[in-house]
Enzyme design. Structure first.
Site, mmCIF file in Angstrom:
data_model
loop_
_atom_site.group_PDB
_atom_site.id
_atom_site.type_symbol
_atom_site.label_atom_id
_atom_site.label_comp_id
_atom_site.label_asym_id
_atom_site.label_seq_id
_atom_site.Cartn_x
_atom_site.Cartn_y
_atom_site.Cartn_z
ATOM 1 C CG HIS A 30 8.627 2.526 7.117
ATOM 2 N ND1 HIS A 30 9.216 2.733 5.889
ATOM 3 C CD2 HIS A 30 7.366 2.108 6.864
ATOM 4 C CE1 HIS A 30 8.335 2.478 4.930
ATOM 5 N NE2 HIS A 30 7.195 2.084 5.492
ATOM 6 C CB THR A 32 3.434 -0.348 6.891
ATOM 7 O OG1 THR A 32 4.224 0.526 6.072
ATOM 8 C CG2 THR A 32 1.972 0.059 6.855
ATOM 9 C CG HIS A 105 7.036 -6.591 5.776
ATOM 10 N ND1 HIS A 105 5.656 -6.646 5.869
ATOM 11 C CD2 HIS A 105 7.311 -5.696 4.791
ATOM 12 C CE1 HIS A 105 5.129 -5.827 4.976
ATOM 13 N NE2 HIS A 105 6.122 -5.236 4.311
ATOM 14 C CB THR A 107 10.600 -2.805 2.123
ATOM 15 O OG1 THR A 107 9.243 -3.271 2.228
ATOM 16 C CG2 THR A 107 11.096 -2.997 0.705
ATOM 17 C CD1 TRP A 142 1.770 2.417 -2.024
ATOM 18 C CD2 TRP A 142 3.896 1.812 -2.315
ATOM 19 N NE1 TRP A 142 1.790 1.078 -2.294
ATOM 20 C CE2 TRP A 142 3.080 0.671 -2.481
ATOM 21 C CE3 TRP A 142 5.270 1.669 -2.455
ATOM 22 C CZ2 TRP A 142 3.595 -0.579 -2.809
ATOM 23 C CZ3 TRP A 142 5.787 0.411 -2.761
ATOM 24 C CH2 TRP A 142 4.949 -0.692 -2.926
#
Length: 146
Positions: A30, A32, A105, A107, A142
Site C-alpha cells: 500500500h 500511506t 512510496h 515499502t 506499527w
C-alpha cells in the site's frame, strides 16, 4: 491507498526475481497518503480510475523501533501528482504531517540489511492502479508488528 492485484502482479514477480529479502506480502502492499496524529474524519471524493502510478527510484530507511537493529526498509518511491494532491487535501482537512515534504512510496521490505546494494536493482516496469483509498485508525506501534 491499495492497488488492484492485476497492476501489482509485475511488482510481485519483480520482487521474486530480484530476491528481495522478506518482501511485503502482496495483500499488504500500500501507499500511506497521510500518517496523521490528528484524526481526519473524511476523505475527498476521489476518482482514481484513470490513475497510473509509476515508480521513480529506491531508498533505504533506518527503522525506528527498539528491536530493529541494523535492518532497513526498502521503499520504492512513486511519481504521482495525484497522491501528492490527495495528501495536501487531507492536510487541508485538518490532518497533520510530521515531515516538511510528502514523498509517495510503497515499502517492499521492512527487513533488508543496512548494507543492501541498491545499485543491483532496476526500476520495475509497473503502472499501479489504485483500487481503494481509505482511512483507518493510526497505529502508533506499527513497527512492533514487523
Amino acid at each position: 491507498c491499495e492497488y488492484d492485484r492485476e497492476s501489482l502482479e509485475p511488482l510481485i514477480i519483480w520482487l521474486k526475481e530480484h530476491e528481495i529479502p522478506y518482501p511485503v506480502l502482496p495483500g499488504q502492499i500500500h501507499t500511506t497518503i497521510l500518517y496523521s496524529r490528528t484524526p481526519v474524519n473524511s476523505i475527498p471524493a476521489i476518482e482514481f480510475s484513470e490513475w497510473e502510478i509509476e515508480p521513480s527510484h529506491f531508498d533505504l530507511f533506518p527503522l525506528s523501533c527498539d528491536d530493529c537493529g541494523d535492518l532497513k526498509a526498502l521503499v520504492l518511491r512513486l511519481s504521482s501528482e495525484e497522491l501528492v494532491d490527495t495528501h495536501k487535501e487531507l492536510v487541508a482537512r485538518g490532518g497533520s504531517h510530521d515531515f516538511p515534504e510528502y514523498h509517495p512510496h510503497l515499502t517492499v521490505s521492512y527487513n533488508v540489511p543496512a548494507d543492501f546494494d541498491l545499485s543491483k536493482l532496476s526500476i520495475p516496469d509497473v503502472k499501479l492502479k489504485p483500487k481503494a483509498v481509505y482511512i483507518k485508525p493510526l497505529d502508533k506501534n506499527w513497527a512492533s508488528n514487523l
